[in-house]
Design an enzyme around this catalytic site. Structure first.
Site, PDB file in Angstrom:
ATOM      1  N   HIS A 319       0.640  -1.111  -0.213  1.00 45.11           N
ATOM      2  CA  HIS A 319      -0.053   0.015   0.059  1.00 45.11           C
ATOM      3  C   HIS A 319       0.884   1.220  -0.050  1.00 45.11           C
ATOM      4  O   HIS A 319       0.613   2.298  -0.390  1.00 45.11           O
ATOM      5  CB  HIS A 319      -0.804  -0.087   1.208  1.00 45.11           C
ATOM      6  CG  HIS A 319      -2.239  -0.969   0.942  1.00 45.11           C
ATOM      7  ND1 HIS A 319      -1.939  -2.130   1.271  1.00 45.11           N
ATOM      8  CD2 HIS A 319      -3.541  -0.485   0.531  1.00 45.11           C
ATOM      9  CE1 HIS A 319      -3.223  -2.740   1.094  1.00 45.11           C
ATOM     10  NE2 HIS A 319      -4.090  -1.590   0.656  1.00 45.11           N
ATOM     11  N   GLY A 320       1.969   1.073   0.555  1.00 43.11           N
ATOM     12  CA  GLY A 320       2.831   2.369   0.729  1.00 43.11           C
ATOM     13  C   GLY A 320       4.051   2.302   1.386  1.00 43.11           C
ATOM     14  O   GLY A 320       4.338   1.351   2.037  1.00 43.11           O
TER      15      GLY A 320
END
Lengths: 477, 384
Positions: A319-320
């Site tokens: 996701h990041g």
């Protein structure tokens, strides 16, 4: 080109008309061209990255993996897919952590950390590419036609933020001739309208309220932190499920059926059930391509259970490139682990319908919901210090029920949205139970008018609330 | 596609009904919006009406912050005459039960100062918060012609609950690169002393920049403009949005039995940020040799107000101490306007907005309390 912009409405109308007007044999080629136009409207040069990876995956799957089942070949293919993702998304993260480690060792080293522009949807098309190579490497037949493969990779409704589609789910749809019928048209338009409403009216209304609590330097009280976690839980659900709705609806207008990505996730009565309802196509990707290989590798080892946490940490990192996302993944990994061990008696489903079971089920729902909402704090926080600050406010009951950041209206809005979600959940089967959804007779006529009135209100609300077309949260991944 | 459109299922389904209802809804909106525009044209608080009138008669931003840049040209030329910028919330311009000939505080103030060779201009907006007040100051400082000699700010306690720039001010910031630079520089200069307020300013700048991109002549804006021509609903969307928000506000009040007198405690983080921003306003003005003067606005002595008494006392005490410590001319005009000059709001006495006479009395009180400052300006000296 944001899905909720006027540009997209015009693009979709033109694409739809052209697609169904030209001869069937040219439709896929047209859809590929339109998909690249859609992608390149953000950044022309990254269109080449998408095309390059697509050509590599097609050729590698067809000419290498389909002929040789050697693990080394598959590993090489996966690494090629991962290289751009690592370069664009994780270089800064890896380097900054390396610098921190070097500083810890007492060495002064401050290199110039590169800022990279993240190609849109890179995480999604990388995962899709890896899934394709793994499937082909483990026996799935490759796409024979380059055109079919380019379509599979680039078809715009799923290109930027999923659903992550596997070859087996779409191959037959690509290869057979599609037709449009009324139910497809109605379904597609309905899902697009629902998605636009969720994004423009619900998610974008919640966004500024949540943002104010996550402003660096703000000092939230208990009620602010709880409202922010609850508000962000709804914001990201509405935002991402809106994208999925528009994606699924758009695909249906062109004759394709995409898998669902959300199924009332906050109704889940266990962490495991939550992941069967939230971002379903990613959950199964993580299960099939990360968790299953890891658990096979550590089968019988005392680290076997930890593979779940590791798989979810990978999910978080996907996701990041920030430790907050990793922690979010670990948080869910631990929840899943507890689901299978200590808290199994609470989360295990039961077929009984007595008062005790219903009570247990309600407790399980509330525990799951609470844990998921707390987890969103890691996901949304700008850094670990901010996440700690919010947890500190919640666990320390700081400021009691008096807000320090949010206005009372903001808390009311978040509360009203949650009531709306629970109301929709309770009432969603009611029209069918009351026999209102009949296709014929007076009841059918009333139902059709009711639907028409409902969608007129939805469309009006979208127009009235649409300020600037804001990017979807998942675009950053 | 044609087969689908010809099919019985299509014509019996909800889609044609939706199209019919949507057309009807657009016609209803067109009628409602036409009436709204007519009402606005009859209302003096309308930018277009004011800009078509004689220039000398405009003494305040009649768009009340919605289109402030349209009023910039009405500000008396500060290079020729000492200028007082009167900044504040709705009390500054709103007149309860207006009668012909009624004037606002800005009008009275300008009339009172003119004989001394000093001019005044009002820049106010409903619920103006200190972030917006700082933006107004920086926008004024941006040009020699509008750089005031005195920045006179009417402080209202409950506005310290508000943050964020409204779209009108965001647009003012978005349109002006020099103002953006001044805004960013100010945020950075105070980042050490006031990290939260500074960060908030940078976020507001980001939002304004994003707005600029949206407002730029892109394909999206051209398509939206085209959609406005076809659909009255798209054309009226901003007004419809304001109407919906107003109805939600009334629904909230009804459901939770909220009255204008319901107590509204301060929100600590916002209150602190607004105090920090007021300090930034003070320092920024003085760095540019602009005097500042603050007053606590008049309140209706007979109306219950929504303030928690201890918090309001603490606020007044803080602003008094702050002004004293920094040598800022300060006045508490809280009890200045007698009860008979206030109007009504939501079925009860309005605690913050008065009738025409209240404006005259407040302006007179300002002229009295800050008379020495105005005299210095008239003599060409710099205000404190």
């Amino acid at each position: 080109m944001i899905f909720t912009s006027y540009t997209y409405v015009v693009f979709l109308a033109c694409a739809f008309t052209l697609y169904w007007t030209i001869p069937a044999r040219h439709r896929l080629s047209l859809a590929i061209a339109l998909s690249y136009l859609f992608y390149c409207s953000w950044s022309f040069k990254f269109g080449f990255l998408l095309l390059g990876l697509s050509l590599f995956n097609w050729a590698y799957g067809r000419y290498v993996l389909a002929r040789s089942k050697e693990a080394r070949g598959l590993t090489f293919g996966i690494l090629i897919n991962l290289a751009p993702l690592l370069y664009f998304k994780y270089t800064l993260f890896l380097l900054s952590n390396l610098v921190a480690l070097v500083h810890l060792a007492g060495i002064h080293w401050t290199p110039l950390l590169p800022e990279r522009y993240l190609p849109l949807g890179i995480s999604f098309f990388t995962f899709q590419g890896i899934a394709y190579l793994v499937d082909v490497g483990t026996g799935e037949p490759p796409f024979e036609s380059l055109r079919d493969f380019l379509f599979y990779k680039a078809f715009w409704p799923q290109l930027i933020a999923g659903p992550i589609i596997r070859p087996g789910e779409i191959r037959e749809q690509i290869e057979t001739e599609r037709t449009l019928d009324y139910s497809d048209l109605a379904f597609g338009l309905r899902r697009i309208a629902q998605g636009a409403f969720k994004k423009v009216v619900l998610a974008d209304t919640l966004a500024p309220l949540v943002d104010s609590v996550f402003l660096p330097g703000s000092h939230p009280a208990f009620v602010d932190a709880v409202a922010a976690a609850a508000g962000f839980g709804l914001q990201i659900y509405f935002d991402f499920s809106a994208y999925s709705d528009i994606s699924i609806g758009t695909a249906r207008l062109f004759g394709f059926r995409f898998p669902e990505n959300f199924d009332w996730p906050y109704q889940a009565r266990s962490p495991q059930e939550f992941w069967n309802r939230w971002h379903m196509t990613l959950s199964r990707w993580i299960r099939d391509y990360v968790f299953t290989p890891l658990s096979f590798a550590f089968r019988g080892s005392r680290w076997g259970k930890a593979t779940l946490v590791a798989a979810m940490a990978v999910c978080g990192l996907w996701h990041g490139a920030q430790w907050t996302f990793v922690l979010w993944g670990v948080w869910h990994g631990v929840l899943l682990l507890l689901n299978q061990t200590l808290l199994m008696p609470l989360f295990a489903p039961s077929r009984k319908n007595d008062t005790g079971t219903r009570l247990k089920s309600t407790v399980a729902l509330l525990v799951t919901l609470g844990a998921v909402l707390l987890g969103w704090i890691f996901f949304r926080a700008n850094d670990l210090a901010q996440a700690r600050e919010l947890f500190h406010a919640i666990l320390g009951f700081r400021g009691g029920l008096r807000p320090s950041v949010l206005r009372e209206n903001a808390i009311l809005i978040i509360g009203a949205f949650w009531l709306g979600v629970f109301g929709a959940w309770l009432l969603r089967g009611l029209p069918r139970q009351l026999g209102l959804t009949a296709h014929s007779g007076a009841a059918g006529e009333v139902w059709r008018w009711a639907i028409a009135v409902g969608y007129t209100l939805i469309t009006t609300a979208v127009i009235v609330f649409q300020g600037d077309a804001k990017a979807f949260v998942y675009f950053q991944f | 596609v044609i087969d689908v459109l010809r099919s019985r299922a299509f014509w019996r389904g909800p889609i044609p009904r939706f199209v019919a209802l949507f057309v009807v809804a657009n016609l209803l909106v067109a009628r409602w919006h036409g009436e709204l525009v007519r009402q606005r044209e009859a209302n003096l608080l309308h930018a277009e009406t004011a800009s078509s009138g004689p220039k000398a008669e405009v003494h305040f931003d009649r768009s009340t912050g919605e289109n402030a840049s349209a009023y910039w040209s009405y500000i008396p030329n500060a290079t020729q005459v000492p200028l007082v910028a009167l900044v504040g919330m709705s009390q500054t311009y709103a007149i309860n039960d207006p009668k012909p000939g009624d004037q606002t505080i800005s009008d009275w103030l300008d009339a009172g100062l003119k004989p001394k060779g000093v001019r005044a201009f009002g820049l106010a907006a409903p619920n103006l918060n200190n972030e917006e007040a700082l933006l107004i100051l920086l926008a004024l400082l941006n040009e020699k012609k509008t750089q005031p000699q005195l920045y006179l700010y009417g402080l209202c306690f409950d506005k310290f609950r508000n943050v964020d720039l409204r779209p009108g001010y965001e647009s003012l910031l978005a349109k002006n690169p020099e103002l953006q630079k001044a805004w960013r520089d100010t945020a950075n200069r105070f980042a050490g002393r006031f990290p939260q307020a500074s960060e908030k300013m940078l976020r507001s700048l980001e939002a304004a920049t994003a707005r600029k991109k949206v407002e730029a002549a892109t394909l999206e804006t051209r398509l939206r403009d085209a959609a406005e021509k076809v659909s009255p609903m798209v054309a009226a969307r901003t007004d419809l949005n304001a109407y919906v928000q107003g109805e939600i506000f009334l629904l909230r009040n009804f459901l939770f039995r909220i009255k204008p007198t319901s107590k509204r405690p301060i929100i600590e983080s916002r209150y602190r940020m607004n105090r920090e921003l007021l300090e930034m306003i003070t320092d920024t003005a003085r760095n540019r040799k602009v005097g500042v003067a603050y007053y606590v606005i008049p309140l209706n002595p007979l109306a219950l107000n929504p303030y928690v008494p201890a918090e309001y006392e603490a606020f007044k005490s803080w602003i008094h101490d702050f002004a004293t410590a920094r040598g800022i001319p300060f006045a508490n005009l809280e009890n200045e306007v007698p009860s008979e000059h206030w109007g009504e709001f939501m079925g009860g006495p309005d605690f913050k907005h008065f009738r025409g006479e209240g404006h005259r009395i407040t302006a007179a009180a300002i002229l009295r309390e800050f008379g020495a400052v105005f005299d210095r300006l008239a003599k060409g000296s710099v205000a404190p």
